[in-house]
Design a protein around this motif. Structure first.
Motif, PDB file in Angstrom:
ATOM      1  N   THR A  97     -50.896  25.435  90.670  1.00  0.00           N
ATOM      2  CA  THR A  97     -52.158  25.611  91.435  1.00  0.00           C
ATOM      3  C   THR A  97     -52.135  24.809  92.710  1.00  0.00           C
ATOM      4  OG1 THR A  97     -53.151  23.785  89.918  1.00  0.00           O
ATOM      5  CG2 THR A  97     -53.326  26.187  89.014  1.00  0.00           C
ATOM      6  N   MET A  98     -51.536  23.674  92.921  1.00  0.00           N
ATOM      7  CA  MET A  98     -51.505  22.768  94.009  1.00  0.00           C
ATOM      8  C   MET A  98     -50.602  23.253  95.060  1.00  0.00           C
ATOM      9  SD  MET A  98     -52.287  19.153  92.438  1.00  0.00           S
ATOM     10  CE  MET A  98     -53.758  18.885  91.367  1.00  0.00           C
ATOM     11  N   VAL A  99     -49.682  24.135  94.770  1.00  0.00           N
ATOM     12  CA  VAL A  99     -48.460  24.338  95.744  1.00  0.00           C
ATOM     13  C   VAL A  99     -49.116  24.844  97.154  1.00  0.00           C
ATOM     14  CG1 VAL A  99     -46.427  25.865  96.469  1.00  0.00           C
ATOM     15  CG2 VAL A  99     -46.703  24.722  93.898  1.00  0.00           C
ATOM     16  N   ASP A 100     -49.972  25.871  97.075  1.00  0.00           N
ATOM     17  CA  ASP A 100     -50.653  26.592  98.214  1.00  0.00           C
ATOM     18  C   ASP A 100     -51.373  25.663  98.961  1.00  0.00           C
ATOM     19  OD1 ASP A 100     -49.505  28.865  97.653  1.00  0.00           O
ATOM     20  OD2 ASP A 100     -51.186  29.843  96.655  1.00  0.00           O
ATOM     21  N   THR A 101     -51.583  24.394  98.486  1.00  0.00           N
ATOM     22  CA  THR A 101     -52.740  23.654  99.159  1.00  0.00           C
ATOM     23  C   THR A 101     -51.948  22.794  99.916  1.00  0.00           C
ATOM     24  OG1 THR A 101     -54.250  23.537  97.161  1.00  0.00           O
ATOM     25  CG2 THR A 101     -54.455  21.783  98.727  1.00  0.00           C
ATOM     26  N   TYR A 102     -50.492  22.482  99.664  1.00  0.00           N
ATOM     27  CA  TYR A 102     -49.854  21.499 100.462  1.00  0.00           C
ATOM     28  C   TYR A 102     -48.761  22.025 100.838  1.00  0.00           C
ATOM     29  CZ  TYR A 102     -53.014  18.132  98.025  1.00  0.00           C
ATOM     30  OH  TYR A 102     -54.018  17.393  97.500  1.00  0.00           O
ATOM     31  N   VAL A 103     -48.226  23.253 100.671  1.00  0.00           N
ATOM     32  CA  VAL A 103     -46.730  23.675 101.064  1.00  0.00           C
ATOM     33  C   VAL A 103     -46.653  23.652 102.547  1.00  0.00           C
ATOM     34  CG1 VAL A 103     -47.535  25.932 101.041  1.00  0.00           C
ATOM     35  CG2 VAL A 103     -44.933  25.340 100.413  1.00  0.00           C
ATOM     36  N   ASP A 104     -47.569  23.946 103.554  1.00  0.00           N
ATOM     37  CA  ASP A 104     -47.171  24.088 104.765  1.00  0.00           C
ATOM     38  C   ASP A 104     -47.767  22.773 105.538  1.00  0.00           C
ATOM     39  OD1 ASP A 104     -45.821  26.571 104.842  1.00  0.00           O
ATOM     40  OD2 ASP A 104     -47.964  27.517 104.676  1.00  0.00           O
ATOM     41  N   LYS A 105     -48.010  21.619 104.873  1.00  0.00           N
ATOM     42  CA  LYS A 105     -48.564  20.393 105.451  1.00  0.00           C
ATOM     43  C   LYS A 105     -47.544  19.497 105.449  1.00  0.00           C
ATOM     44  CE  LYS A 105     -53.369  21.032 104.037  1.00  0.00           C
ATOM     45  NZ  LYS A 105     -54.292  20.547 103.373  1.00  0.00           N
ATOM     46  N   ASP A 106     -47.585  18.621 106.848  1.00  0.00           N
ATOM     47  CA  ASP A 106     -46.669  17.512 106.867  1.00  0.00           C
ATOM     48  C   ASP A 106     -47.371  16.246 106.169  1.00  0.00           C
ATOM     49  OD1 ASP A 106     -44.647  18.574 108.644  1.00  0.00           O
ATOM     50  OD2 ASP A 106     -46.263  18.309 110.278  1.00  0.00           O
ATOM     51  N   LEU A 107     -46.857  16.160 104.756  1.00  0.00           N
ATOM     52  CA  LEU A 107     -47.525  15.086 103.693  1.00  0.00           C
ATOM     53  C   LEU A 107     -46.899  13.931 103.830  1.00  0.00           C
ATOM     54  CD1 LEU A 107     -47.829  17.216 100.798  1.00  0.00           C
ATOM     55  CD2 LEU A 107     -49.623  16.670 102.260  1.00  0.00           C
ATOM     56  N   SER A 108     -47.514  12.579 103.621  1.00  0.00           N
ATOM     57  CA  SER A 108     -46.791  11.420 103.457  1.00  0.00           C
ATOM     58  C   SER A 108     -47.249  11.215 102.066  1.00  0.00           C
ATOM     59  CB  SER A 108     -47.464  10.375 104.407  1.00  0.00           C
ATOM     60  OG  SER A 108     -47.123   8.992 103.989  1.00  0.00           O
ATOM     61  N   VAL A 109     -46.385  11.242 101.254  1.00  0.00           N
ATOM     62  CA  VAL A 109     -46.660  11.129  99.771  1.00  0.00           C
ATOM     63  C   VAL A 109     -46.310   9.639  98.998  1.00  0.00           C
ATOM     64  CG1 VAL A 109     -46.165  11.842  97.479  1.00  0.00           C
ATOM     65  CG2 VAL A 109     -46.254  13.498  99.428  1.00  0.00           C
ATOM     66  N   LEU A 110     -47.250   8.835  98.402  1.00  0.00           N
ATOM     67  CA  LEU A 110     -46.847   7.778  97.823  1.00  0.00           C
ATOM     68  C   LEU A 110     -46.858   7.971  96.241  1.00  0.00           C
ATOM     69  CD1 LEU A 110     -46.210   4.619  98.146  1.00  0.00           C
ATOM     70  CD2 LEU A 110     -48.779   4.369  98.073  1.00  0.00           C
ATOM     71  N   LEU A 111     -45.555   7.705  95.879  1.00  0.00           N
ATOM     72  CA  LEU A 111     -45.492   7.740  94.292  1.00  0.00           C
ATOM     73  C   LEU A 111     -45.925   6.546  93.835  1.00  0.00           C
ATOM     74  CD1 LEU A 111     -42.031   9.855  93.757  1.00  0.00           C
ATOM     75  CD2 LEU A 111     -44.565  10.750  93.113  1.00  0.00           C
ATOM     76  N   VAL A 112     -46.669   6.509  92.685  1.00  0.00           N
ATOM     77  CA  VAL A 112     -46.813   5.529  92.020  1.00  0.00           C
ATOM     78  C   VAL A 112     -46.346   5.202  90.501  1.00  0.00           C
ATOM     79  CG1 VAL A 112     -48.787   4.425  93.600  1.00  0.00           C
ATOM     80  CG2 VAL A 112     -49.372   5.925  91.663  1.00  0.00           C
ATOM     81  N   ASP A 113     -45.874   4.191  90.209  1.00  0.00           N
ATOM     82  CA  ASP A 113     -45.450   4.060  88.776  1.00  0.00           C
ATOM     83  C   ASP A 113     -45.339   2.592  88.173  1.00  0.00           C
ATOM     84  OD1 ASP A 113     -44.451   4.749  86.376  1.00  0.00           O
ATOM     85  OD2 ASP A 113     -42.286   5.024  86.948  1.00  0.00           O
ATOM     86  N   ASP A 114     -45.380   2.331  87.011  1.00  0.00           N
ATOM     87  CA  ASP A 114     -45.662   0.832  86.861  1.00  0.00           C
ATOM     88  C   ASP A 114     -44.471   0.085  86.903  1.00  0.00           C
ATOM     89  OD1 ASP A 114     -44.355   2.332  84.910  1.00  0.00           O
ATOM     90  OD2 ASP A 114     -45.192   1.511  82.945  1.00  0.00           O
ATOM     91  N   ILE A 115     -43.324   0.396  86.639  1.00  0.00           N
ATOM     92  CA  ILE A 115     -41.769  -0.485  86.530  1.00  0.00           C
ATOM     93  C   ILE A 115     -40.843   0.363  87.160  1.00  0.00           C
ATOM     94  CG2 ILE A 115     -40.243  -1.387  85.150  1.00  0.00           C
ATOM     95  CD1 ILE A 115     -42.322  -1.497  83.053  1.00  0.00           C
ATOM     96  N   TYR A 116     -40.133  -0.011  88.044  1.00  0.00           N
ATOM     97  CA  TYR A 116     -38.779   0.166  88.569  1.00  0.00           C
ATOM     98  C   TYR A 116     -37.598  -0.205  87.899  1.00  0.00           C
ATOM     99  CZ  TYR A 116     -35.067   0.959  92.057  1.00  0.00           C
ATOM    100  OH  TYR A 116     -33.829   1.407  92.399  1.00  0.00           O
ATOM    101  N   THR A 117     -36.858   0.566  87.401  1.00  0.00           N
ATOM    102  CA  THR A 117     -35.458  -0.046  86.613  1.00  0.00           C
ATOM    103  C   THR A 117     -34.259   0.623  87.425  1.00  0.00           C
ATOM    104  OG1 THR A 117     -36.738  -0.144  84.500  1.00  0.00           O
ATOM    105  CG2 THR A 117     -34.411  -0.397  84.366  1.00  0.00           C
ATOM    106  N   THR A 118     -33.938   1.515  87.142  1.00  0.00           N
ATOM    107  CA  THR A 118     -32.703   2.280  87.865  1.00  0.00           C
ATOM    108  C   THR A 118     -33.097   3.125  89.062  1.00  0.00           C
ATOM    109  OG1 THR A 118     -32.579   4.106  86.380  1.00  0.00           O
ATOM    110  CG2 THR A 118     -31.368   2.193  85.583  1.00  0.00           C
ATOM    111  N   GLY A 119     -34.434   3.824  88.927  1.00  0.00           N
ATOM    112  CA  GLY A 119     -34.792   4.604  89.820  1.00  0.00           C
ATOM    113  C   GLY A 119     -35.078   5.870  89.639  1.00  0.00           C
ATOM    114  N   ALA A 120     -34.349   6.181  88.489  1.00  0.00           N
ATOM    115  CA  ALA A 120     -34.197   7.617  88.015  1.00  0.00           C
ATOM    116  C   ALA A 120     -35.602   8.514  87.820  1.00  0.00           C
ATOM    117  CB  ALA A 120     -33.442   7.553  86.764  1.00  0.00           C
ATOM    118  N   THR A 121     -36.521   7.752  87.364  1.00  0.00           N
ATOM    119  CA  THR A 121     -37.766   8.535  87.411  1.00  0.00           C
ATOM    120  C   THR A 121     -38.322   8.716  88.551  1.00  0.00           C
ATOM    121  OG1 THR A 121     -38.270   7.464  84.991  1.00  0.00           O
ATOM    122  CG2 THR A 121     -40.064   8.386  86.461  1.00  0.00           C
ATOM    123  N   LEU A 122     -38.508   7.919  89.642  1.00  0.00           N
ATOM    124  CA  LEU A 122     -38.952   8.195  90.691  1.00  0.00           C
ATOM    125  C   LEU A 122     -38.032   8.988  91.663  1.00  0.00           C
ATOM    126  CD1 LEU A 122     -39.847   4.570  91.708  1.00  0.00           C
ATOM    127  CD2 LEU A 122     -41.706   6.247  91.241  1.00  0.00           C
TER     128      LEU A 122
END
Length: 217
Positions: free
Chosen positions: A167-192
């Motif tokens: 439902t969100m693809v059309d909202t952002y697909v053509d935009k030059d986005l700056s995305v900040l992913l947030v997570d609690d812990i970084y271990t190997t980076g696999a999730t991010l």
């Protein structure tokens, strides 16, 4: 002083020393874990870099364990000094993400835990910055607990387990986005990394960075 503080005097989130407000750290325990740094994402990947705010030791390790496994989401108050410091870093860099995207948990885990710890840790702070918190990703059931796996097993375990909400693809697909992913812990980076690749595959104009509260890296 509030009545609650009179009945239960506030103590350091780690050592128990008296402090001024609930969720606060004493200077010694705070300085023992405070370690802001930035590491680059893997070469030729969709993840530019990862900002890390603290070492995954001592009070940080205890705090995150209590939030994730003991139902003590009020312990997230302890993230405040680390996020406040990163606010200054963002001002210095003139960094303002278009959207902030939390790493999601599966629906079954949310029902079991009652909340996503990433939301508990970061959402209020994001809203205070005036940034846009967007639940862009879904986490599919089926992955194994990451703490039981090796680095290579973690990478394979996360493959294909995220999905951009249709439902969100059309909202952002053509935009030059700056995305900040947030997570609690970084271990190997696999999730991010898997989350970033999932987003970039659907939103190819997105420039993706990440922020985690803690890491042993």
């Amino acid at each position: 002083m509030r009545l609650w503080d009179l009945l239960c005097p506030p103590t350091c989130i780690h050592c128990g020393k008296d402090v001024y407000t609930q969720g606060e750290w004493c200077d010694t325990c705070l300085q023992a874990v405070m370690h802001e740094r930035c590491i680059l994402g893997p070469k030729h990947s969709s993840l530019e870099c990862i900002y890390i705010l603290a070492d995954y030791i001592g009070g940080i390790k205890t705090m995150l364990h209590d939030i994730k496994f003991n139902g003590k989401k009020e312990r997230a108050l302890g993230a405040a000094p680390f996020l406040q410091r990163f606010t200054v870093t963002c001002l210095d860099m003139q960094y303002v993400p278009t959207i902030v995207v939390p790493i999601p948990i599966s629906e079954s885990k949310r029902k079991q835990r009652g909340y996503n710890q990433v939301e508990v840790l970061f959402k209020n702070w994001v809203m205070q910055q005036g940034w846009n918190w967007v639940d862009l990703l879904l986490k599919l059931d089926g992955s194994k607990p990451m703490w039981t796996l090796t680095k290579e097993e973690r990478r394979k375990n996360m493959k294909g387990h995220f999905l951009v909400r249709p439902t969100m693809v059309d909202t952002y697909v053509d935009k030059d986005l700056s995305v900040l992913l947030v997570d609690d812990i970084y271990t190997t980076g696999a999730t991010l990394l898997e989350a970033a690749e999932t987003i970039h595959a659907v939103l190819p104009k997105a420039k993706i960075k990440a922020l985690t509260l803690a890491s042993g890296a």
